[in-house]
Design an enzyme around this catalytic site. Structure first.
Site, mmCIF file in Angstrom:
data_model
loop_
_atom_site.group_PDB
_atom_site.id
_atom_site.type_symbol
_atom_site.label_atom_id
_atom_site.label_comp_id
_atom_site.label_asym_id
_atom_site.label_seq_id
_atom_site.Cartn_x
_atom_site.Cartn_y
_atom_site.Cartn_z
ATOM 1 N N LYS A 90 44.356 25.990 40.359
ATOM 2 C CA LYS A 90 45.729 26.512 40.323
ATOM 3 C C LYS A 90 46.517 26.004 41.533
ATOM 4 C CE LYS A 90 44.319 30.569 37.713
ATOM 5 N NZ LYS A 90 44.005 31.986 37.617
ATOM 6 N N GLN A 128 43.530 36.965 41.751
ATOM 7 C CA GLN A 128 42.518 36.458 40.828
ATOM 8 C C GLN A 128 41.547 37.579 40.446
ATOM 9 O OE1 GLN A 128 42.503 33.438 39.460
ATOM 10 N NE2 GLN A 128 40.579 33.673 38.359
ATOM 11 N N ASP A 185 51.620 36.466 36.445
ATOM 12 C CA ASP A 185 50.472 36.606 35.554
ATOM 13 C C ASP A 185 50.807 37.519 34.372
ATOM 14 O OD1 ASP A 185 48.049 35.394 35.832
ATOM 15 O OD2 ASP A 185 47.190 36.901 37.155
HETATM 16 N N1 GUN Z 1 40.760 35.560 35.818
HETATM 17 C C1 GUN Z 1 40.543 34.796 34.736
HETATM 18 N N2 GUN Z 1 41.707 34.408 34.185
HETATM 19 C C2 GUN Z 1 42.687 34.936 34.949
HETATM 20 C C3 GUN Z 1 44.108 34.886 34.879
HETATM 21 O O1 GUN Z 1 44.725 34.292 33.995
HETATM 22 N N3 GUN Z 1 44.757 35.567 35.860
HETATM 23 C C4 GUN Z 1 44.095 36.261 36.835
HETATM 24 N N4 GUN Z 1 44.825 36.896 37.738
HETATM 25 N N5 GUN Z 1 42.783 36.323 36.919
HETATM 26 C C5 GUN Z 1 42.084 35.655 35.977
#
Ligand code: GUN
Length: 294
Positions: A54, A98, A121
């Site tokens: 990311k 995350q 998100d």
């Molecule tokens: N963990 C796995 N996929 C995601 C996501 O799209 N966003 C977040 N914040 N955590 C994740």
């Protein structure tokens, strides 16, 4: 193999280039670069890889990488203090905590401190509520990316039968709502669903987001269906999804590979959401300035 492979990697590149061009336009007009604050708590190896990707793509798109890594033994209050600081910082356009976080950290409480306009998100109660009501807001990145992929491959959603396998907050629930918003007829199946194969067989569009390797076999797929595989599981030295790829690829009309399907689209939509958040914040700033001019 007869299915057309839906190439998330190349579409994500295209979306990334669009975001990069928009960021360049912002900076050329004297506006600040969008800033993405990723927050990683602890040392989960898979999460470290996701966050690294990311951050890399955020930098490639010309955005500011405002990453924070907190140790696994951080206290709840220290984590809250960081989120509050990021919430108040005007350089931060978007905040991503995350998931999952270590067991003793209350993720819910952390998410609740993220202002809705920085929740790129789409995980806060506010943005989930906006989606449920069909109102504008940040949409969760994985389902938004899947929708973009379906559109790219001109999959007709209007009146189509869609089955979503999985009911998670990150994927299954918002996916069902987004498909409903596009006038698909949506069924949500999950771990307690009886006759899963039979229900999946009804789908023109099948979204496999159960988190169970290979749960979608050839018996669950109607010939010609579009199958989207959200799963990603390590299997020895290779990755596999929730779909039995080899068998399903001889039956489906279109199919996403793992890797190279949904994963890159999730990150692409994260960039889009961060850009949108920054553009909105700039609009608000400009309007406030203008409103002070007599
Ligand atoms: N963990 C796995 N996929 C995601 C996501 O799209 N966003 C977040 N914040 N955590 C994740």
């Amino acid at each position: 193999m007869s299915a057309i492979l839906m190439d998330g990697r190349s579409l994500a590149k295209k979306v990334g280039a669009e975001v990069k061009a928009a960021v360049a336009e912002m900076t050329a007009t004297g506006q600040a670069k969008p800033g993405l604050a990723t927050v990683l708590i602890g040392d989960d190896p898979a999460s470290e890889i996701y966050v690294r990707n990311k951050r890399r793509l955020c930098v490639e798109a010309g955005m500011q990488d405002l990453h924070h890594h907190l140790p696994g033994n951080v206290t709840q209050q220290q984590a809250i203090d960081l989120i509050d600081e990021l919430a108040a910082n005007p350089s931060v356009s978007g905040i991503l905590v995350q998931l999952p976080v270590p067991g003793k950290i209350n993720a819910e409480e952390l998410l609740s401190r993220i202002p809705a306009d920085k929740d790129i998100d789409g995980l806060t109660v506010a943005n989930a509520g906006l989606l449920a009501q069909g109102l504008p807001g940040h949409r969760p990145c994985t389902p938004a990316g899947i929708l973009r992929l379906l559109d790219e491959y001109k999959v007709d959603l209007e009146g189509a039968t869609a089955v979503v396998v999985g009911r998670s907050r990150l994927v299954g629930k918002p996916m069902a709502q987004l498909l409903l918003e596009r006038n698909a007829t949506v069924t949500v199946a999950h771990s307690r669903t009886r006759d899963l194969d039979q229900i999946c067989q009804s789908a023109d569009i099948l979204i496999a987001a159960a988190g169970v390797p290979g749960i979608i076999t050839a018996d669950a797929v109607r010939p010609g269906a579009t199958v989207i595989d959200v799963g990603i599981h390590r299997d020895g030295d290779r990755l596999r999804g929730d779909v039995d790829f080899d068998a399903v690829s001889t039956i489906a009309g279109r199919l996403t590979p793992v890797p190279g399907g949904v994963g890159p689209m999730t990150i692409a939509m994260l960039l889009v959401n961060t850009l949108t958040a920054a553009q909105k914040a700039n609009d608000v700033k400009e309007n406030n300035v203008n409103s002070r001019i007599p």
